[in-house]
Design a protein around this motif. Sequence first.
Motif, mmCIF file in Angstrom:
data_model
loop_
_atom_site.group_PDB
_atom_site.id
_atom_site.type_symbol
_atom_site.label_atom_id
_atom_site.label_comp_id
_atom_site.label_asym_id
_atom_site.label_seq_id
_atom_site.Cartn_x
_atom_site.Cartn_y
_atom_site.Cartn_z
ATOM 1 N N HIS A 146 0.854 -1.462 0.027
ATOM 2 C CA HIS A 146 0.030 -0.072 -0.122
ATOM 3 C C HIS A 146 0.911 1.123 -0.154
ATOM 4 O O HIS A 146 2.041 1.266 0.713
ATOM 5 N N PRO A 147 0.431 2.191 -0.854
ATOM 6 C CA PRO A 147 1.240 3.561 -0.663
ATOM 7 C C PRO A 147 0.842 4.538 0.178
ATOM 8 O O PRO A 147 1.712 5.335 0.295
ATOM 9 N N THR A 148 -0.128 4.340 0.701
ATOM 10 C CA THR A 148 -0.442 5.279 1.750
ATOM 11 C C THR A 148 -1.295 4.567 3.161
ATOM 12 O O THR A 148 -1.673 3.528 2.772
ATOM 13 N N GLY A 149 -1.172 5.315 4.102
ATOM 14 C CA GLY A 149 -2.090 4.843 5.392
ATOM 15 C C GLY A 149 -3.448 4.904 5.080
ATOM 16 O O GLY A 149 -4.034 3.700 5.368
ATOM 17 N N GLU A 150 -3.932 5.719 4.116
ATOM 18 C CA GLU A 150 -5.397 5.603 3.941
ATOM 19 C C GLU A 150 -5.817 4.393 3.195
ATOM 20 O O GLU A 150 -6.673 3.861 3.256
ATOM 21 N N ASP A 151 -5.012 4.205 1.919
ATOM 22 C CA ASP A 151 -5.174 2.832 1.298
ATOM 23 C C ASP A 151 -5.032 1.686 1.993
ATOM 24 O O ASP A 151 -5.712 0.771 2.006
ATOM 25 N N ALA A 152 -4.046 1.390 3.089
ATOM 26 C CA ALA A 152 -3.939 0.563 3.938
ATOM 27 C C ALA A 152 -5.025 0.253 4.726
ATOM 28 O O ALA A 152 -5.518 -0.878 4.758
ATOM 29 N N VAL A 153 -5.614 1.239 5.300
ATOM 30 C CA VAL A 153 -6.709 1.000 6.473
ATOM 31 C C VAL A 153 -7.851 0.765 5.720
ATOM 32 O O VAL A 153 -8.769 0.039 6.312
ATOM 33 N N GLY A 160 0.084 12.275 4.035
ATOM 34 C CA GLY A 160 -1.254 12.245 4.319
ATOM 35 C C GLY A 160 -1.260 11.553 5.799
ATOM 36 O O GLY A 160 -0.684 12.088 6.663
ATOM 37 N N MET A 161 -2.131 10.474 6.007
ATOM 38 C CA MET A 161 -1.880 9.928 7.326
ATOM 39 C C MET A 161 -0.687 9.201 7.917
ATOM 40 O O MET A 161 0.068 8.787 6.930
ATOM 41 N N SER A 162 -0.384 9.836 9.071
ATOM 42 C CA SER A 162 1.096 9.112 9.339
ATOM 43 C C SER A 162 1.164 7.938 9.735
ATOM 44 O O SER A 162 0.184 7.115 9.764
#
Length: 209
Positions: free
Chosen positions: A34-41, A60-62
């Motif tokens: 996942h490239p971002t925390g948002e995508d992972a969540v 974005g999201m840390s």
Amino acid sequence: MPINISIVEDNAGMRESFATMLEETPGLHCVSAHPTGEDAVEKLAGQNPDVALVDIHLPGMSGIECVAKLKAQLPKLQVLMLTRFEQSDLIFNSIRAGASGYLLKNTPQAELIQAVEQVHAGGAPMSMQIARKVIDHFRQIQQPASEVEELTPREQEILQLLSKGYYYKEIGESLNISYNTVRTHLQHIYEKLHVQSRTGAVLKFLGRQ
């Protein structure tokens, strides 16, 4: 059964490098990246990984916020934080969020693979430089005695072995109890010490000594 791993890393080259390394290692399997925390969540829980490698400096999201949200979705998920820097405040905030290990990104490949295996087995791997910072910090803080005193003698035994680096299976063998009994005791320890991971529990235990 292979250890299923997810990666949360914004740098595409590093994300691909980690995924390739994991796929080329027997016993490990990369189930998502996942490239971002948002995508992972949003997507990671659907893959139900055993371990997540999470970059602390995400756009974005840390990484810290990401870990807290992932642990809420998957309480049994073991998280290894990855960073380029040894920043004490970020280290401690990651542990409070539920991370079980903390590694520098320049950690040699063999050590990173070993850390994944260790955290899955019940360990709390940290790069040497980071471990020194953590231990030095918590030894300077006297934790309220009441928290540790709430633990039963058996729970204190387990925490003592955890602080010595024992894995869950080794604790069970040492105390002649089952793996699942060890995990049950640990959940009670987390609740009493108000922490979310074995790393946080051990650091509180060390801090009160």
